[in-house]
Scaffold this motif. Structure first.
Motif, PDB file in Angstrom:
ATOM      1  N   ARG A  74       0.689  -1.118  -0.032  1.00 40.51           N
ATOM      2  CA  ARG A  74      -0.160   0.110   0.005  1.00 40.51           C
ATOM      3  C   ARG A  74       0.752   1.209  -0.030  1.00 40.51           C
ATOM      4  O   ARG A  74       0.434   2.135  -0.710  1.00 40.51           O
ATOM      5  CB  ARG A  74      -0.837  -0.004   1.227  1.00 40.51           C
ATOM      6  N   LEU A  89      -7.221   5.820  -9.375  1.00 40.64           N
ATOM      7  CA  LEU A  89      -8.021   4.873  -9.930  1.00 40.64           C
ATOM      8  C   LEU A  89      -7.202   3.505 -10.173  1.00 40.64           C
ATOM      9  O   LEU A  89      -7.265   2.428 -10.201  1.00 40.64           O
ATOM     10  CB  LEU A  89      -8.892   5.125 -11.232  1.00 40.64           C
ATOM     11  N   GLU A  90      -5.827   3.798 -10.891  1.00 38.38           N
ATOM     12  CA  GLU A  90      -4.774   2.650 -11.415  1.00 38.38           C
ATOM     13  C   GLU A  90      -4.342   2.291 -10.006  1.00 38.38           C
ATOM     14  O   GLU A  90      -4.070   1.036  -9.948  1.00 38.38           O
ATOM     15  CB  GLU A  90      -3.822   3.194 -12.170  1.00 38.38           C
ATOM     16  N   GLY A  92      -5.727   2.090  -7.129  1.00 42.03           N
ATOM     17  CA  GLY A  92      -6.851   0.984  -6.306  1.00 42.03           C
ATOM     18  C   GLY A  92      -6.829  -0.297  -7.197  1.00 42.03           C
ATOM     19  O   GLY A  92      -6.712  -1.422  -6.388  1.00 42.03           O
ATOM     20  N   ARG A  93      -6.680  -0.335  -8.386  1.00 45.43           N
ATOM     21  CA  ARG A  93      -6.696  -1.445  -9.083  1.00 45.43           C
ATOM     22  C   ARG A  93      -5.601  -2.250  -8.771  1.00 45.43           C
ATOM     23  O   ARG A  93      -5.451  -3.450  -8.510  1.00 45.43           O
ATOM     24  CB  ARG A  93      -6.731  -1.279 -10.571  1.00 45.43           C
ATOM     25  N   LEU A  94      -4.215  -1.567  -8.828  1.00 49.09           N
ATOM     26  CA  LEU A  94      -3.015  -2.293  -8.609  1.00 49.09           C
ATOM     27  C   LEU A  94      -3.048  -2.608  -7.243  1.00 49.09           C
ATOM     28  O   LEU A  94      -2.583  -4.024  -6.754  1.00 49.09           O
ATOM     29  CB  LEU A  94      -1.791  -1.270  -8.672  1.00 49.09           C
ATOM     30  N   THR A  95      -3.738  -1.989  -6.047  1.00 46.43           N
ATOM     31  CA  THR A  95      -3.541  -2.547  -4.768  1.00 46.43           C
ATOM     32  C   THR A  95      -4.649  -3.952  -4.618  1.00 46.43           C
ATOM     33  O   THR A  95      -4.201  -4.740  -3.945  1.00 46.43           O
ATOM     34  CB  THR A  95      -4.144  -1.603  -3.820  1.00 46.43           C
ATOM     35  N   ASN A  96      -5.413  -3.717  -5.349  1.00 39.62           N
ATOM     36  CA  ASN A  96      -6.432  -4.904  -5.375  1.00 39.62           C
ATOM     37  C   ASN A  96      -5.717  -6.287  -6.052  1.00 39.62           C
ATOM     38  O   ASN A  96      -5.897  -7.322  -5.334  1.00 39.62           O
ATOM     39  CB  ASN A  96      -7.758  -4.708  -6.166  1.00 39.62           C
ATOM     40  N   GLU A  97      -4.950  -6.018  -6.951  1.00 43.36           N
ATOM     41  CA  GLU A  97      -4.140  -7.185  -7.533  1.00 43.36           C
ATOM     42  C   GLU A  97      -3.110  -7.617  -6.516  1.00 43.36           C
ATOM     43  O   GLU A  97      -2.840  -8.777  -6.394  1.00 43.36           O
ATOM     44  CB  GLU A  97      -3.406  -6.606  -8.910  1.00 43.36           C
ATOM     45  N   THR A 100      -4.461  -9.815  -3.725  1.00 38.11           N
ATOM     46  CA  THR A 100      -4.572 -11.569  -4.108  1.00 38.11           C
ATOM     47  C   THR A 100      -3.020 -12.010  -4.121  1.00 38.11           C
ATOM     48  O   THR A 100      -3.100 -13.105  -3.633  1.00 38.11           O
ATOM     49  CB  THR A 100      -5.318 -11.525  -5.604  1.00 38.11           C
TER      50      THR A 100
END
Length: 149
Positions: A74, A89-90, A92-97, A100
């Motif tokens: 993070r 936005l990118e 947030g997407r990267l943090t989600n990936e 996982t």
């Protein structure tokens, strides 16, 4: 960062607050020359996780490892956003990936080493990245610095 983390943990887990207070007194302010020291975040995080493991808070080694890796990821994504390398936005997407991937890393790599081979100890904890260390040493000579500290 470490001192702030200790303060947040002491408010979140009042049952270990006296121990955290002792850590702050003994570790962070041992020497008068270190009065401005705030403690390293990783060390403070490890100390608090060690306290939490034995208190019945449903905190396990896996949870501690996941929390630490998540906060590191993070922080790196946040630094990239602040430097305008990626947008929010990118980020947030990267943090989600990354979340996982972190869970897979903990389940596949960390847990087997922790419980079966037992080779996960302080002596084996390290990181090596010579190129980043060489470049970071030249940071003060850059025309435009990334972070002013």
């Amino acid at each position: 960062q470490g001192s702030g983390m200790l303060r947040a943990f002491s408010h979140s887990f009042p049952n270990i607050a006296p121990c955290i207070k002792a850590i702050k007194k003994r570790v962070l302010l041992v020497d008068s020359s270190l009065a401005d020291s705030t403690g390293h975040a990783a060390t403070c995080f490890g100390a608090v996780c060690g306290l939490l493991l034995g208190t019945g808070n449903d905190i396990t080694e896996e949870t501690c490892a996941s929390m630490f890796l998540y906060t590191c990821a993070r922080d790196m994504v946040n630094a990239a956003i602040r430097m305008n390398l990626i947008g929010p936005l990118e980020g947030g997407r990267l943090t989600n990936e990354l979340c996982t991937s972190i869970e897979e890393l903990v389940q596949i790599q960390l847990i087997p080493r922790l419980y079966t081979t037992g080779d996960l100890n302080v002596q084996s904890s390290h990181q090596v990245c010579p190129m980043i260390e060489i470049l970071s040493n030249a940071h003060d000579r850059l025309y435009t610095r990334l972070f002013n500290s």
